[in-house]
Scaffold this motif. Sequence first.
Motif, PDB file in Angstrom:
ATOM      1  N   ALA A 260       8.498 -24.270  15.560  1.00 15.45           N
ATOM      2  CA  ALA A 260       7.465 -23.242  15.738  1.00 15.45           C
ATOM      3  C   ALA A 260       7.133 -23.097  17.213  1.00 15.45           C
ATOM      4  O   ALA A 260       7.131 -24.089  17.939  1.00 15.45           O
ATOM      5  N   ASP A 261       6.836 -21.845  17.625  1.00 20.24           N
ATOM      6  CA  ASP A 261       6.355 -21.671  18.991  1.00 20.24           C
ATOM      7  C   ASP A 261       4.828 -21.841  19.002  1.00 20.24           C
ATOM      8  O   ASP A 261       4.200 -21.896  17.938  1.00 20.24           O
ATOM      9  N   PRO A 262       4.216 -21.948  20.182  1.00 17.16           N
ATOM     10  CA  PRO A 262       2.784 -22.232  20.224  1.00 17.16           C
ATOM     11  C   PRO A 262       1.945 -21.185  19.486  1.00 17.16           C
ATOM     12  O   PRO A 262       0.988 -21.537  18.789  1.00 17.16           O
ATOM     13  N   GLU A 263       2.327 -19.897  19.618  1.00 15.77           N
ATOM     14  CA  GLU A 263       1.524 -18.851  18.960  1.00 15.77           C
ATOM     15  C   GLU A 263       1.559 -19.019  17.446  1.00 15.77           C
ATOM     16  O   GLU A 263       0.556 -18.822  16.754  1.00 15.77           O
ATOM     17  N   TYR A 264       2.721 -19.377  16.926  1.00 15.24           N
ATOM     18  CA  TYR A 264       2.821 -19.563  15.471  1.00 15.24           C
ATOM     19  C   TYR A 264       1.987 -20.774  15.032  1.00 15.24           C
ATOM     20  O   TYR A 264       1.328 -20.740  13.993  1.00 15.24           O
ATOM     21  N   ARG A 265       1.996 -21.821  15.848  1.00 15.73           N
ATOM     22  CA  ARG A 265       1.156 -22.978  15.508  1.00 15.73           C
ATOM     23  C   ARG A 265      -0.329 -22.578  15.489  1.00 15.73           C
ATOM     24  O   ARG A 265      -1.084 -23.013  14.627  1.00 15.73           O
ATOM     25  N   GLU A 266      -0.725 -21.738  16.447  1.00  8.73           N
ATOM     26  CA  GLU A 266      -2.131 -21.301  16.470  1.00  8.73           C
ATOM     27  C   GLU A 266      -2.461 -20.516  15.195  1.00  8.73           C
ATOM     28  O   GLU A 266      -3.520 -20.708  14.599  1.00  8.73           O
ATOM     29  N   HIS A 267      -1.525 -19.667  14.793  1.00 13.49           N
ATOM     30  CA  HIS A 267      -1.718 -18.913  13.550  1.00 13.49           C
ATOM     31  C   HIS A 267      -1.856 -19.876  12.360  1.00 13.49           C
ATOM     32  O   HIS A 267      -2.762 -19.742  11.527  1.00 13.49           O
ATOM     33  N   LEU A 268      -0.950 -20.852  12.303  1.00 15.36           N
ATOM     34  CA  LEU A 268      -1.006 -21.823  11.203  1.00 15.36           C
ATOM     35  C   LEU A 268      -2.340 -22.571  11.199  1.00 15.36           C
ATOM     36  O   LEU A 268      -2.917 -22.815  10.143  1.00 15.36           O
ATOM     37  N   ALA A 269      -2.819 -22.933  12.388  1.00  8.44           N
ATOM     38  CA  ALA A 269      -4.076 -23.687  12.455  1.00  8.44           C
ATOM     39  C   ALA A 269      -5.204 -22.893  11.811  1.00  8.44           C
ATOM     40  O   ALA A 269      -6.016 -23.441  11.058  1.00  8.44           O
ATOM     41  N   ARG A 270      -5.246 -21.595  12.085  1.00  6.33           N
ATOM     42  CA  ARG A 270      -6.325 -20.768  11.525  1.00  6.33           C
ATOM     43  C   ARG A 270      -6.188 -20.638  10.007  1.00  6.33           C
ATOM     44  O   ARG A 270      -7.154 -20.832   9.261  1.00  6.33           O
ATOM     45  N   VAL A 271      -4.971 -20.374   9.561  1.00  7.87           N
ATOM     46  CA  VAL A 271      -4.760 -20.171   8.118  1.00  7.87           C
ATOM     47  C   VAL A 271      -4.996 -21.473   7.350  1.00  7.87           C
ATOM     48  O   VAL A 271      -5.688 -21.495   6.321  1.00  7.87           O
ATOM     49  N   LEU A 272      -4.433 -22.572   7.864  1.00  2.87           N
ATOM     50  CA  LEU A 272      -4.551 -23.846   7.137  1.00  2.87           C
ATOM     51  C   LEU A 272      -5.994 -24.350   7.150  1.00  2.87           C
ATOM     52  O   LEU A 272      -6.461 -24.946   6.176  1.00  2.87           O
ATOM     53  N   THR A 273      -6.711 -24.095   8.250  1.00  4.02           N
ATOM     54  CA  THR A 273      -8.114 -24.513   8.309  1.00  4.02           C
ATOM     55  C   THR A 273      -8.926 -23.749   7.270  1.00  4.02           C
ATOM     56  O   THR A 273      -9.742 -24.327   6.547  1.00  4.02           O
ATOM     57  N   ARG A 274      -8.676 -22.451   7.188  1.00  5.30           N
ATOM     58  CA  ARG A 274      -9.404 -21.659   6.174  1.00  5.30           C
ATOM     59  C   ARG A 274      -9.131 -22.215   4.777  1.00  5.30           C
ATOM     60  O   ARG A 274     -10.067 -22.453   4.005  1.00  5.30           O
ATOM     61  N   ARG A 275      -7.876 -22.469   4.486  1.00  2.00           N
ATOM     62  CA  ARG A 275      -7.541 -22.970   3.133  1.00  2.00           C
ATOM     63  C   ARG A 275      -8.133 -24.352   2.888  1.00  2.00           C
ATOM     64  O   ARG A 275      -8.635 -24.648   1.802  1.00  2.00           O
ATOM     65  N   ALA A 276      -8.045 -25.216   3.897  1.00  2.00           N
ATOM     66  CA  ALA A 276      -8.524 -26.592   3.708  1.00  2.00           C
ATOM     67  C   ALA A 276     -10.031 -26.608   3.500  1.00  2.00           C
ATOM     68  O   ALA A 276     -10.541 -27.308   2.618  1.00  2.00           O
ATOM     69  N   VAL A 277     -10.758 -25.823   4.292  1.00  2.00           N
ATOM     70  CA  VAL A 277     -12.219 -25.801   4.156  1.00  2.00           C
ATOM     71  C   VAL A 277     -12.608 -25.211   2.802  1.00  2.00           C
ATOM     72  O   VAL A 277     -13.476 -25.744   2.101  1.00  2.00           O
ATOM     73  N   ALA A 278     -11.956 -24.111   2.419  1.00  2.00           N
ATOM     74  CA  ALA A 278     -12.292 -23.480   1.140  1.00  2.00           C
ATOM     75  C   ALA A 278     -12.078 -24.457  -0.012  1.00  2.00           C
ATOM     76  O   ALA A 278     -12.923 -24.574  -0.910  1.00  2.00           O
ATOM     77  N   ALA A 279     -10.977 -25.196   0.035  1.00  2.00           N
ATOM     78  CA  ALA A 279     -10.697 -26.150  -1.047  1.00  2.00           C
ATOM     79  C   ALA A 279     -11.691 -27.308  -1.007  1.00  2.00           C
ATOM     80  O   ALA A 279     -12.183 -27.756  -2.045  1.00  2.00           O
ATOM     81  N   ALA A 280     -12.008 -27.795   0.192  1.00  2.00           N
ATOM     82  CA  ALA A 280     -12.948 -28.913   0.308  1.00  2.00           C
ATOM     83  C   ALA A 280     -14.332 -28.501  -0.186  1.00  2.00           C
ATOM     84  O   ALA A 280     -15.048 -29.289  -0.797  1.00  2.00           O
ATOM     85  N   ALA A 281     -14.706 -27.239   0.083  1.00  2.00           N
ATOM     86  CA  ALA A 281     -16.039 -26.754  -0.281  1.00  2.00           C
ATOM     87  C   ALA A 281     -16.092 -26.252  -1.720  1.00  2.00           C
ATOM     88  O   ALA A 281     -17.169 -26.032  -2.262  1.00  2.00           O
ATOM     89  N   GLY A 282     -14.938 -26.053  -2.343  1.00  2.00           N
ATOM     90  CA  GLY A 282     -14.893 -25.495  -3.693  1.00  2.00           C
ATOM     91  C   GLY A 282     -15.368 -24.046  -3.715  1.00  2.00           C
ATOM     92  O   GLY A 282     -15.966 -23.589  -4.677  1.00  2.00           O
ATOM     93  N   ILE A 283     -15.122 -23.329  -2.617  1.00  2.00           N
ATOM     94  CA  ILE A 283     -15.550 -21.921  -2.525  1.00  2.00           C
ATOM     95  C   ILE A 283     -14.320 -21.027  -2.690  1.00  2.00           C
ATOM     96  O   ILE A 283     -13.302 -21.284  -2.087  1.00  2.00           O
TER      97      ILE A 283
END
Lengths: 283, 158
Positions: A260-283
């Motif tokens: 992955a290039d840096p921009e793609y990693r930044e994209h992944l960080a945003r998407v994975l953070t959203r998913r991880a928080v939503a799952a952790a919060a049960g929202i």
Amino acid sequence: MIPAAFDYVRPSTVDEAVAALVAGGEDAKVLGGGQSLMPVLRLRMGAPSVLVDCSRIDELKGISDAGGAIVIGAGVTHDDVEKSALVREHVALLAKVTATVADRQIRHRGTLGGALAHADPAGDQPGTALALGATFTIAGPAGRRTVPASEFFVDYFTTAVGPDEVLVSVSFPKHAGWGAHYERFNRTAQAWAIVGAAATVRMDGGTIAEARVALTNMGPSPVRATTVEAALVGVSTLAGIAAAAAHAADGTRPTGDIHADPEYREHLARVLTRRAVAAAAGI
Amino acid sequence: MPHHISVTVDGTSYEADVEPRQLLVHWLRDDLGRVGTVVGCDTSNCGACTVLMDGRSIKSCSVLAVQADGSEITTIQGLATGDEWHPVQAAFKECHGLQCGYCTPGMVLATVDLLAENPNPTEEEIRDGLHGNLCRCTGYNNIVKSVQHAAGLMGGTK
Ligand SMILES: Cc1cc2nc3c(=O)[nH]c(=O)nc-3n(C[C@H](O)[C@H](O)[C@H](O)COP(=O)(O)OP(=O)(O)OC[C@H]3O[C@@H](n4cnc5c(N)ncnc54)[C@H](O)[C@@H]3O)c2cc1C
Ligand code: FES
Ligand code: FES
């Protein structure tokens, strides 16, 4: 390949291990579970003069309840961390993250202390230790000292543990009742995380009261996404989580490589953070 | 300097002096002649070398023989009882869970370890449980079937 020759000692106490490291000089190396070290030795990318096998030191083996924190010996295997009732109850995020490390065989041998001391930027556990505010007990010739996670991870494969020191234990503040989830992205079953996002949240009704978010492989050492954590407080909707997660890559320095290039990693960080928080919060 | 070790392998006790750098898999193969355990990589990835150490699966290429001191090792050659296959071996044979067979010793021992912890795994749990074992031939589908069949033979419900 067969590793280059080395001497081997198997101390039964931390003091003996430190003495062996001092006697062995700069090329002495601690052997934990060997699951990172053995491939390095077999490929002859490293050739220590002496291995100090710390896998039979009782003090490094236990998981205990220290009141406000769970203290995990550096020599506890990934398998034992993942299955510990104490860890699952009070540090659920660490249990979940550890379950994704490597495979069963490697989890049976590899240790939490080895993974943290190794500090691979793609390692799954360092970020969680950082975000949860773990403290590290390190023994050396001058005695023992305690180092906060914010000072423990220094750079690529570099930590506060000196060449004549042994990581003894890691203390994780209790987060009982917090929801937890780890999202990790890779292309093949055996691969390390291209990016990972670990989130744990304390809910008050349907609203996020507190959050901790860690990122894997978004820089030379683990990242705690403090901007996201602050933006999550008071959030109760998916849209709110997405708005907070949009800051996940802020201030990070991800590398580019064949995955992955840096921009793609930044994209992944945003998407994975959203998913991880939503799952952790049960929202 | 050689180190003295005592290890039980497939029910037989051995005493030996080993060089610290000798990998467990090479001690098993080269010194004990137990060549059922094979080496497939240099990177701890393939799992072909999987054995049980005190009942849990490990990669014997990633453990030194000196580290096995005092332990009990089970290799593929210690699973059958006389002429009778272990149920996991029987299931791999029955379900055609192998082609060239190179990965099979490791697959079988990883399966024994998995079923000991989870006697009735789902397909997803099987694929995740065996992800430290690579097979270049079968495409894994018959391996999954073999594990499910073994679970049935061993008393799980599938
Ligand atoms: C095929 C494969 C896949 C893997 N996949 C993943 C993965 O997906 N995610 C992941 O996070 N990890 C992965 N790992 C790494 C695994 O988690 C290792 O177990 C871990 O990184 C190292 O732990 P260890 O106890 O085996 O340490 P060792 O290999 O023994 O040591 C690693 C380093 O830490 C030092 N060290 C060990 N213990 C101590 C101590 N107590 N005090 C001071 N220094 C110490 C050693 O000197 C060495 O420099 C993988 C490994 C392999 C081989
Ligand atoms: S030989 Fe490939 S993992 Fe051991
Ligand atoms: S049967 Fe050939 S590698 Fe699996």
